[in-house]
Design a protein around this motif. Structure first.
Motif, PDB file in Angstrom:
ATOM      1  N   TRP A 106      -6.504  21.013 -22.638  1.00 43.30           N
ATOM      2  CA  TRP A 106      -6.894  19.678 -22.193  1.00 43.30           C
ATOM      3  C   TRP A 106      -8.258  19.691 -21.511  1.00 43.30           C
ATOM      4  O   TRP A 106      -8.635  20.668 -20.847  1.00 43.30           O
ATOM      5  CB  TRP A 106      -5.833  19.156 -21.217  1.00 43.30           C
ATOM      6  CG  TRP A 106      -6.131  17.823 -20.613  1.00 43.30           C
ATOM      7  CD1 TRP A 106      -6.108  16.617 -21.255  1.00 43.30           C
ATOM      8  CD2 TRP A 106      -6.474  17.557 -19.251  1.00 43.30           C
ATOM      9  NE1 TRP A 106      -6.414  15.615 -20.365  1.00 43.30           N
ATOM     10  CE2 TRP A 106      -6.647  16.155 -19.134  1.00 43.30           C
ATOM     11  CE3 TRP A 106      -6.657  18.352 -18.119  1.00 43.30           C
ATOM     12  CZ2 TRP A 106      -6.993  15.544 -17.936  1.00 43.30           C
ATOM     13  CZ3 TRP A 106      -7.002  17.746 -16.924  1.00 43.30           C
ATOM     14  CH2 TRP A 106      -7.170  16.352 -16.845  1.00 43.30           C
ATOM     15  N   VAL A 187      -0.345  15.829 -18.306  1.00 35.55           N
ATOM     16  CA  VAL A 187      -1.355  14.903 -18.825  1.00 35.55           C
ATOM     17  C   VAL A 187      -0.712  13.806 -19.677  1.00 35.55           C
ATOM     18  O   VAL A 187      -1.405  13.007 -20.280  1.00 35.55           O
ATOM     19  CB  VAL A 187      -2.437  15.650 -19.627  1.00 35.55           C
ATOM     20  CG1 VAL A 187      -3.229  16.564 -18.699  1.00 35.55           C
ATOM     21  CG2 VAL A 187      -1.852  16.468 -20.766  1.00 35.55           C
ATOM     22  N   VAL A 193      -0.901  11.312 -24.305  1.00 35.71           N
ATOM     23  CA  VAL A 193      -1.885  11.893 -23.400  1.00 35.71           C
ATOM     24  C   VAL A 193      -2.689  10.757 -22.760  1.00 35.71           C
ATOM     25  O   VAL A 193      -3.296   9.944 -23.456  1.00 35.71           O
ATOM     26  CB  VAL A 193      -2.813  12.871 -24.147  1.00 35.71           C
ATOM     27  CG1 VAL A 193      -3.920  13.353 -23.232  1.00 35.71           C
ATOM     28  CG2 VAL A 193      -2.015  14.050 -24.666  1.00 35.71           C
ATOM     29  N   ALA A 198      -7.135  16.279 -25.868  1.00 30.52           N
ATOM     30  CA  ALA A 198      -6.152  17.351 -25.782  1.00 30.52           C
ATOM     31  C   ALA A 198      -5.742  17.846 -27.155  1.00 30.52           C
ATOM     32  O   ALA A 198      -5.803  17.115 -28.141  1.00 30.52           O
ATOM     33  CB  ALA A 198      -4.921  16.868 -25.028  1.00 30.52           C
TER      34      ALA A 198
END
Lengths: 249, 226
Positions: A106, A187, A193, A198
């Protein structure tokens, strides 16, 4: 007629007070987000209270062995609860996998991490954060992923190691490391997300991160401890857990 | 051999960090302590308070602010990047900066006390003998403040060796760069390697005791400087 109903009311009040217990939870750092939601639901639906401490599983183990007042452990691995049970510090028969962790590469910035993780092969970045593989299952999974990808050797000089997955996330979120391997749960909000870019690492690239829970010896006689684990298996809790990006067994 | 190579590397790194930090603190702390001991400026109280802050702030506060301020989005991080130094967290230089801040009061306070204890008339006498201010400082003040310098060096060094929270927050646990002894001990405990943790932790305990014993033998508590 009035008196018995008053008595019933008083008794009801009394028994509600007597059955509402407090349970002390030791919770793996990666599960801090979901446990907050689950505890709120748990308290509302059962009337019990739960006090949450989050941190690294290895630290909890040392504290439990040395008499910490935790009654339930939500571990980041499956090894620690098994070990505690073997040593007679966890109540046998209470262990189960409450979540299977997923790993994500990420960055808080859009466009840094691609959906295939190719950035690890070609990317021009100075620092890659991961949890210390020696002590943290997510760190171990990150190393396995890079080995599967063939990038481990090349990238290892750029590693910065977080003490646990929460600190690893902090290294990336503060921009001090351009990207890092974090728990997908950190996240993910409501199933996707929330910000940045990511790569959700395929579960096939590392050994599954089974996170087990168990009632500890201190919680043996606390009804709220058993009630919490039962609640953790409920559909409501499972939906929260899934919403944070975990798999379920 | 109870110590692994990684343990020894951590010990070496810690000694290097503490040595360099102490040296920098003596260079920067001496004029600061002199000023604090002698000035009548209205800023004296505020500067003294700032110097003492690391005594009362938890390492998490210092570590968190350093991580943010030295990071790429922080003001100091942008400055170091503009100077071509990159960002300091996760580097040895970053640990030195953090340690200088963190151990500042342990060096400045003994020196300030030692300088303040020097009678004004000795300095005046030196001046009447035509010694310049620098001459007076190096040949009158410094020798008289020797116990203060000893305390400052020992405490600054030992306190840096004992640093943990700040290093954990901005270090990133890099072997040979930022993995100091206290972090190595923490790792051993986390990994349930209690035997190795005991060797290092016991070593730290013995080290700390011997250092303080030496200090208190040469320079008993209650005398000026501490």
């Amino acid at each position: 007629m009035r008196q018995p109903s008053l008595l019933v009311a008083v008794l009801a009040l009394f028994s509600a007070g007597a059955s509402a217990e407090t349970v002390q939870l030791a919770v793996a750092a990666n599960f801090a987000g979901p446990v907050k939601r689950i505890v709120a639901d748990f308290e509302q639906s059962t009337g019990h209270k739960a006090v949450v401490s989050t941190g690294a599983t290895g630290k909890f183990y040392a504290q439990i062995v040395n008499g910490a007042p935790f009654e339930v452990l939500l571990s980041a691995d499956d090894e620690t609860p098994a070990r505690l049970e073997r040593e007679g510090r966890a109540q046998s028969g209470t262990r189960f996998t409450y979540a299977v962790g997923r790993l994500a590469l990420w960055s808080p910035n859009a466009g840094v991490v691609d959906g295939e993780g190719a950035v690890l092969k070609t990317g021009d970045f100075r620092r890659l954060a991961l949890a210390n593989p020696k002590v943290a299952p997510y760190g171990q999974a990150a190393v396995e992923t890079m080995k599967a990808q063939g990038t481990h050797e090349r990238l290892s000089p750029r590693f910065v190691l977080g003490e646990n997955i929460a600190q690893t996330h902090q290294f990336v979120a503060s921009g001090n490391a351009e990207l890092g391997f974090v728990a997908l749960s950190q996240v993910t909000r409501d199933g996707k997300v929330a910000e940045g870019s990511a790569w959700i690492v395929p579960a096939s690239m590392h050994a599954p991160i089974r996170q087990d829970a168990a009632v500890l010896l201190r919680g043996k006689d606390n009804p709220a401890a058993a009630a919490f684990l039962a609640f953790l298996r409920s559909d409501k809790a499972r939906a929260v857990i899934r919403g944070f990006g975990y798999d379920l067994p | 051999m109870p110590f692994s190579d990684a343990d020894l590397a951590a010990v070496g790194l810690t000694l290097r960090l503490a040595g360099l930090t102490t040296l920098l603190l003596l260079l920067a702390g001496t004029p600061l302590a002199w000023w604090l001991a002698r000035t009548r400026s209205p800023l004296k109280g505020a500067v003294g308070a700032i110097v003492a802050l690391p005594l009362v702030l938890p390492p998490t506060v210092i570590g968190f602010y350093l991580l943010v301020a030295l990071g790429p989005n922080g003001p100091l991080g942008q400055l170091t990047t503009a100077l071509g130094l990159g960002t300091l967290p996760f580097t040895f230089s970053g640990l030195v900066v953090a340690s200088v801040l963190y151990s500042l009061p342990f060096v400045v306070q003994p020196l300030t006390n030692a300088f303040a204890a020097i009678p004004e008339r000795l300095l005046e006498a030196a001046a009447t003998l035509r010694a310049g201010p620098l001459d007076t400082f190096f040949h009158v003040a410094v020798p008289l403040a020797r116990p203060g310098f000893l305390s400052a060096m020992v405490l600054g060094f030992a306190h840096t060796v004992g640093e943990f929270g700040v290093v954990l927050m901005i270090g990133g646990n890099i072997p040979g760069q930022t993995r100091v002894v206290s972090v190595q001990i923490y790792d051993h405990v986390e990994a349930l390697e209690y035997a190795q943790a005991h060797w290092l932790a016991g070593g730290m305990l013995v080290f700390a005791f011997l250092v303080l014993l030496a200090l208190y033998t040469i320079n008993p508590p209650g005398r000026r400087g501490l």
